[in-house]
Scaffold this active site. Structure first.
Site, PDB file in Angstrom:
ATOM      1  N   HIS A 135      -6.282  -1.951  22.082  1.00  0.00           N
ATOM      2  CA  HIS A 135      -7.480  -2.776  22.205  1.00  0.00           C
ATOM      3  C   HIS A 135      -7.674  -3.721  21.017  1.00  0.00           C
ATOM      4  O   HIS A 135      -8.450  -4.666  21.101  1.00  0.00           O
ATOM      5  CB  HIS A 135      -8.733  -1.899  22.401  1.00  0.00           C
ATOM      6  CG  HIS A 135      -9.216  -1.197  21.178  1.00  0.00           C
ATOM      7  ND1 HIS A 135      -8.855   0.101  20.871  1.00  0.00           N
ATOM      8  CD2 HIS A 135     -10.043  -1.582  20.177  1.00  0.00           C
ATOM      9  CE1 HIS A 135      -9.451   0.468  19.751  1.00  0.00           C
ATOM     10  NE2 HIS A 135     -10.178  -0.536  19.308  1.00  0.00           N
ATOM     11  N   ASP A 165      -3.772   3.816  24.483  1.00  0.00           N
ATOM     12  CA  ASP A 165      -4.415   2.821  23.632  1.00  0.00           C
ATOM     13  C   ASP A 165      -3.617   2.590  22.357  1.00  0.00           C
ATOM     14  O   ASP A 165      -4.180   2.465  21.260  1.00  0.00           O
ATOM     15  CB  ASP A 165      -5.856   3.212  23.293  1.00  0.00           C
ATOM     16  CG  ASP A 165      -6.640   2.025  22.718  1.00  0.00           C
ATOM     17  OD1 ASP A 165      -6.202   0.880  22.925  1.00  0.00           O
ATOM     18  OD2 ASP A 165      -7.663   2.253  22.047  1.00  0.00           O
ATOM     19  N   ASN A 246     -11.986  -0.156  11.876  1.00  0.00           N
ATOM     20  CA  ASN A 246     -11.066   0.932  11.537  1.00  0.00           C
ATOM     21  C   ASN A 246     -10.041   1.177  12.637  1.00  0.00           C
ATOM     22  O   ASN A 246      -9.077   1.918  12.437  1.00  0.00           O
ATOM     23  CB  ASN A 246     -11.825   2.236  11.300  1.00  0.00           C
ATOM     24  CG  ASN A 246     -12.326   2.394   9.875  1.00  0.00           C
ATOM     25  OD1 ASN A 246     -13.517   2.300   9.629  1.00  0.00           O
ATOM     26  ND2 ASN A 246     -11.409   2.614   8.945  1.00  0.00           N
ATOM     27  N   SER A 247     -10.261   0.596  13.815  1.00  0.00           N
ATOM     28  CA  SER A 247      -9.347   0.812  14.938  1.00  0.00           C
ATOM     29  C   SER A 247      -7.912   0.528  14.542  1.00  0.00           C
ATOM     30  O   SER A 247      -7.600  -0.519  13.967  1.00  0.00           O
ATOM     31  CB  SER A 247      -9.725  -0.109  16.103  1.00  0.00           C
ATOM     32  OG  SER A 247     -10.934   0.266  16.688  1.00  0.00           O
ATOM     33  N   LEU A 302       4.513  15.203  36.160  1.00  0.00           N
ATOM     34  CA  LEU A 302       4.744  16.574  36.614  1.00  0.00           C
ATOM     35  C   LEU A 302       4.660  16.681  38.125  1.00  0.00           C
ATOM     36  O   LEU A 302       5.268  17.553  38.729  1.00  0.00           O
ATOM     37  CB  LEU A 302       3.716  17.502  35.957  1.00  0.00           C
ATOM     38  CG  LEU A 302       3.961  19.002  35.982  1.00  0.00           C
ATOM     39  CD1 LEU A 302       5.295  19.343  35.327  1.00  0.00           C
ATOM     40  CD2 LEU A 302       2.822  19.728  35.251  1.00  0.00           C
ATOM     41  N   GLY A 303       3.889  15.792  38.730  1.00  0.00           N
ATOM     42  CA  GLY A 303       3.771  15.806  40.186  1.00  0.00           C
ATOM     43  C   GLY A 303       2.756  16.810  40.698  1.00  0.00           C
ATOM     44  O   GLY A 303       2.996  17.468  41.728  1.00  0.00           O
ATOM     45  N   VAL A 304       1.623  16.934  39.986  1.00  0.00           N
ATOM     46  CA  VAL A 304       0.577  17.863  40.427  1.00  0.00           C
ATOM     47  C   VAL A 304      -0.793  17.196  40.309  1.00  0.00           C
ATOM     48  O   VAL A 304      -0.994  16.270  39.515  1.00  0.00           O
ATOM     49  CB  VAL A 304       0.560  19.162  39.582  1.00  0.00           C
ATOM     50  CG1 VAL A 304       1.883  19.887  39.682  1.00  0.00           C
ATOM     51  CG2 VAL A 304       0.217  18.864  38.122  1.00  0.00           C
TER      52      VAL A 304
END
Length: 501
Positions: A135, A165, A246-247, A302-304
């Site tokens: 961002h 991010d 601070n990002s 993972l496919g769940v």
């Protein structure tokens, strides 16, 4: 439902330059409400010294840790320029006008008026790679990096990952001081950490605090991106004072090692109110490696479909455990289904790491690439069963996204994709190359091109594929390059020109 019962999320890229301190109160918000504002935490790299004869747990001096880390933390200034096409219909909601300094009901930014915002970054290699928050540099036409010694460089965006991010940029420099990457798995609640960054454009600011929690999932990224991403949130929570700007800054431990990238603060006012959040460095390491090698992130699945287990859900499902992630359903043909995982299983461990909830699961899988194998333990009918799963990508195979597939013209600041047959038919064109992603580079700094533009010609020469585009650009001897094309569902041919360097 009363709005003060909600968790308000505000992604604040950075503090716009020239804004006076003290105006960061969000109009219309009661102070009992919480706003998540992107900012930076510190790094956990301070060396703690203790007073003679004093309490061994009382820190006295963080000067060594501060001196070790500040040269590696940079000030990042991102320049945007809103154009006429991008400005249409973008109005500032009433509650945000005071924050953004808008006096009335005008557009989000005046047309063609440049804006600048600032954040922080951390040097992770001697040859100029710098990690920051997505961002901080998102939608930037130009990215300037100011080192601790005041030298300024133009940066190239290597790649971004909205799911965490994080972003990686590079400057053309050598022999830079670079941070040591620590191990966020070893971070303990209660240990001292330092936050290093540039709040309110105040460069090289250091604050100290402790780790107050780990594995925080705030649902910040999902809401900020309106569901367009698969967010991975497992933040380190600290009470080190951080603020807008601070990002992208560093969170360091008492050995001077990077343990996180500061990303968000919880606040009712727009400024620090006690809690801040950082992306763990073990996730950062994986993202950096992917972006350097491929220009894009290799995301494994993972496919769940799952829910975080708690006492209420455990009682409802008649389970004898209250921690883990309950599998509600499986992706047909996905990694988990093909490995013998079943609906109703509860994932309690991944490669020796206890899975208490969704943030633990997302972080563990987020460190992996398609094709990697992981050992998981599930609770099934009161018994623990271990399963080895080979992870897949979003397309259902274990292929990595190659550099060719993730073609990135870095100097132009864009990624390109070839049109599918369905898109050609829908847009009624024979071929072209779509601008799928833009970041800081030539196209943003010299043109008003927007993501989604379909390039159909270069200097009058027709292009139908990425190889055509690359060939046309490399063979151009003209002092200017002109790209012609169309926007989907926006009739009329458009042209963008820039200098051929």
């Amino acid at each position: 439902m009363n709005k003060r019962n909600f968790l308000y999320l505000l992604l604040v890229a950075v503090l716009a330059s020239g804004v006076t301190l003290g105006v960061y109160k969000l109009a219309g918000f009661d102070r009992s409400e919480i706003v998540l504002q992107e900012a930076g935490n510190g790094e956990n790299g301070a060396v703690v010294r203790f007073a003679k004869g004093g309490n061994a747990g009382t820190p006295v001096d963080f000067t060594l840790a501060a001196s070790m880390s500040t040269p590696m933390v940079v000030h990042i200034v991102a320049t945007q320029k809103t154009n006429q096409r991008a400005s249409r219909g973008r109005q500032v909601p009433d509650i945000f006008r005071e924050f953004f300094g808008e006096g009335g009901g005008g557009s989000f930014r005046r047309r063609n008026q440049p804006s600048r915002s600032s954040g922080s970054g951390v040097i992770v290699s001697k040859d100029g790679y710098i990690v920051t928050n997505n961002h901080v540099i998102d939608n930037a036409r130009e990215v300037d990096v100011i080192l601790n010694n005041k030298k300024t460089y133009k940066a190239t965006v290597i790649g971004t990952d909205p799911s965490t991010d994080l972003a990686l940029v590079k400057i053309n420099a050598k022999n830079l001081p670079s941070i040591v990457l620590g191990n966020s798995d070893n971070v303990k609640v209660g240990q001292w950490v330092l936050a290093v960054g540039n709040p309110f454009n105040l460069e090289s600011t250091v604050t100290a605090g402790i780790v107050s929690a780990k594995g925080r999932n705030l649902n910040m990224l999902q809401r900020g991106q309106r569901g367009r991403i698969s967010p991975i949130e497992s933040f380190i929570q600290t009470d080190a004072a951080v603020n807008p700007g601070n990002s992208g800054g560093a969170l360091i431990n008492t050995k001077g090692e990077l343990i996180g990238i500061n990303t968000a603060i919880a606040t009712p006012t727009g400024t620090f109110a006690g809690y801040s959040f950082a992306v763990p460095v073990n996730i950062v390491k994986k993202i950096i490696k992917d972006l350097v090698e491929f220009g894009t992130v290799q995301r494994a699945y993972l496919g769940v479909y799952f829910r975080e287990l708690n006492g209420e859900l455990a009682k409802q499902l008649k389970l004898d455990i209250t921690e883990g992630t309950h599998i509600d359903s499986l992706v047909v043909g996905g990694s988990a289904e093909q490995s013998g995982v079943k609906k109703g299983d509860v994932i309690v461990d991944i490669e020796g790491k206890k899975i208490k909830g969704s943030s633990d699961l997302l972080e563990a899988i987020g460190r992996k690439r398609p094709g990697d194998k992981v050992r998981i333990k599930v609770s099934r009918n009161g018994k623990i069963k271990e399963v080895t799963i080979k992870l897949k990508n979003r397309d259902g195979n274990s292929d990595l996204v190659t550099k060719k597939k993730a073609t990135s013209f870095r100097t132009l600041g864009a990624e390109f994709a070839e049109l599918t047959d369905a898109e050609k038919q829908r847009y009624d064109i024979s071929g072209g190359v779509k601008v799928s992603k833009m970041f800081a580079g030539t196209l943003r700094s010299m043109t008003d091109m927007q993501e989604g533009f379909i390039i159909t010609e270069v200097n009058g020469k027709k292009v139908s594929s990425i190889s055509d585009l690359k060939s046309a650009l490399s063979s151009s001897n003209s002092s200017m390059v002109t790209l012609g094309g169309v926007y989907p569902n926006d009739p009329g041919q458009r042209y963008y020109a820039f200098k051929n360097k």
